[in-house]
Design a protein around this motif. Structure first.
Motif, PDB file in Angstrom:
ATOM      1  N   ARG A 187       0.819  -1.127  -0.008  1.00  0.00           N
ATOM      2  CA  ARG A 187       0.074   0.007   0.040  1.00  0.00           C
ATOM      3  C   ARG A 187       0.881   1.240   0.015  1.00  0.00           C
ATOM      4  O   ARG A 187       1.619   1.450   0.852  1.00  0.00           O
ATOM      5  N   ASP A 188       0.662   2.066  -0.967  1.00  0.00           N
ATOM      6  CA  ASP A 188       1.484   3.408  -1.103  1.00  0.00           C
ATOM      7  C   ASP A 188       2.962   3.088  -0.968  1.00  0.00           C
ATOM      8  O   ASP A 188       3.496   4.007  -0.565  1.00  0.00           O
ATOM      9  N   GLY A 189       3.364   2.272  -1.802  1.00  0.00           N
ATOM     10  CA  GLY A 189       4.769   1.834  -1.757  1.00  0.00           C
ATOM     11  C   GLY A 189       5.418   1.493  -0.636  1.00  0.00           C
ATOM     12  O   GLY A 189       6.660   1.240  -0.262  1.00  0.00           O
ATOM     13  N   ARG A 190       4.738   0.801   0.342  1.00  0.00           N
ATOM     14  CA  ARG A 190       5.214   0.295   1.696  1.00  0.00           C
ATOM     15  C   ARG A 190       4.376  -0.942   1.837  1.00  0.00           C
ATOM     16  O   ARG A 190       3.144  -1.048   1.298  1.00  0.00           O
ATOM     17  N   MET A 191       4.942  -1.979   2.562  1.00  0.00           N
ATOM     18  CA  MET A 191       4.325  -3.459   2.680  1.00  0.00           C
ATOM     19  C   MET A 191       3.663  -3.230   3.864  1.00  0.00           C
ATOM     20  O   MET A 191       4.107  -2.969   5.030  1.00  0.00           O
ATOM     21  N   HIS A 192       2.163  -3.690   4.082  1.00  0.00           N
ATOM     22  CA  HIS A 192       1.395  -3.679   5.303  1.00  0.00           C
ATOM     23  C   HIS A 192       1.575  -5.060   5.828  1.00  0.00           C
ATOM     24  O   HIS A 192       1.161  -6.159   5.063  1.00  0.00           O
ATOM     25  N   LEU A 193       2.226  -5.407   6.865  1.00  0.00           N
ATOM     26  CA  LEU A 193       2.146  -6.569   7.697  1.00  0.00           C
ATOM     27  C   LEU A 193       1.118  -6.768   8.722  1.00  0.00           C
ATOM     28  O   LEU A 193       1.297  -5.574   9.538  1.00  0.00           O
ATOM     29  N   ARG A 194       0.565  -7.845   9.040  1.00  0.00           N
ATOM     30  CA  ARG A 194      -0.241  -7.704   9.937  1.00  0.00           C
ATOM     31  C   ARG A 194      -0.281  -9.102  10.823  1.00  0.00           C
ATOM     32  O   ARG A 194      -0.218 -10.093  10.229  1.00  0.00           O
ATOM     33  N   PHE A 195      -0.136  -9.280  12.167  1.00  0.00           N
ATOM     34  CA  PHE A 195       0.241 -10.496  12.926  1.00  0.00           C
ATOM     35  C   PHE A 195      -0.702 -10.771  14.162  1.00  0.00           C
ATOM     36  O   PHE A 195      -1.963  -9.518  14.173  1.00  0.00           O
ATOM     37  N   ALA A 196      -0.931 -11.742  14.818  1.00  0.00           N
ATOM     38  CA  ALA A 196      -1.815 -11.986  15.719  1.00  0.00           C
ATOM     39  C   ALA A 196      -1.630 -10.898  16.961  1.00  0.00           C
ATOM     40  O   ALA A 196      -0.947 -10.080  16.941  1.00  0.00           O
ATOM     41  N   ARG A 197      -2.805 -10.733  17.522  1.00  0.00           N
ATOM     42  CA  ARG A 197      -3.044  -9.899  18.726  1.00  0.00           C
ATOM     43  C   ARG A 197      -2.797  -8.448  18.404  1.00  0.00           C
ATOM     44  O   ARG A 197      -2.531  -7.723  19.307  1.00  0.00           O
ATOM     45  N   GLY A 198      -3.075  -8.051  17.165  1.00  0.00           N
ATOM     46  CA  GLY A 198      -3.335  -6.624  16.641  1.00  0.00           C
ATOM     47  C   GLY A 198      -2.084  -6.105  16.341  1.00  0.00           C
ATOM     48  O   GLY A 198      -1.824  -4.729  16.425  1.00  0.00           O
ATOM     49  N   HIS A 199      -0.974  -6.792  16.016  1.00  0.00           N
ATOM     50  CA  HIS A 199       0.190  -6.172  15.735  1.00  0.00           C
ATOM     51  C   HIS A 199       0.216  -6.095  14.274  1.00  0.00           C
ATOM     52  O   HIS A 199       0.264  -6.745  13.500  1.00  0.00           O
ATOM     53  N   GLU A 200       0.402  -4.737  13.914  1.00  0.00           N
ATOM     54  CA  GLU A 200       0.653  -4.238  12.532  1.00  0.00           C
ATOM     55  C   GLU A 200       1.679  -3.395  12.182  1.00  0.00           C
ATOM     56  O   GLU A 200       2.228  -2.488  13.004  1.00  0.00           O
ATOM     57  N   TYR A 201       2.329  -3.513  10.990  1.00  0.00           N
ATOM     58  CA  TYR A 201       3.547  -2.850  10.759  1.00  0.00           C
ATOM     59  C   TYR A 201       3.481  -2.382   9.274  1.00  0.00           C
ATOM     60  O   TYR A 201       2.786  -3.317   8.316  1.00  0.00           O
ATOM     61  N   PHE A 202       3.957  -1.038   8.903  1.00  0.00           N
ATOM     62  CA  PHE A 202       4.137  -0.800   7.459  1.00  0.00           C
ATOM     63  C   PHE A 202       5.547  -0.582   7.377  1.00  0.00           C
ATOM     64  O   PHE A 202       6.337   0.210   8.318  1.00  0.00           O
TER      65      PHE A 202
END
Length: 81
Positions: free
Chosen positions: A43-58
């Motif tokens: 998304r928008d030139g970055r990778m959106h990573l999502r893990f268990a228990r609400g951990h999200e990273y761009f």
């Protein structure tokens, strides 16, 4: 803390690469090269990573991630242009 497994070799793929052919080559999904599990979404030139228990990273590129389903190390070099 577990000792990292240095015997794994990263799978060289394009950012949309996956184990199965992608019916939509412009899809922003990043999938595992072995089991086709969704690893992230570009998304928008970055990778959106999502893990268990609400951990999200761009994160920026290049990206490396180990598949939680089959333990394959995957790489994404850059977003599609």
């Amino acid at each position: 803390m577990p000792t990292p497994d240095t015997s794994r070799q990263p799978a060289q793929i394009s950012w949309t690469g996956g184990a199965k052919s992608n019916p939509n080559p412009l899809s922003p999904e990043w999938r595992c090269t072995r089991c086709d599990k969704l690893l992230g979404v570009c998304r928008d030139g970055r990778m959106h990573l999502r893990f268990a228990r609400g951990h999200e990273y761009f994160v920026g590129f290049p990206v490396q991630a180990t598949c939680r389903g089959c333990d394959t190390l995957n790489q994404a070099q850059s977003p599609a242009r």
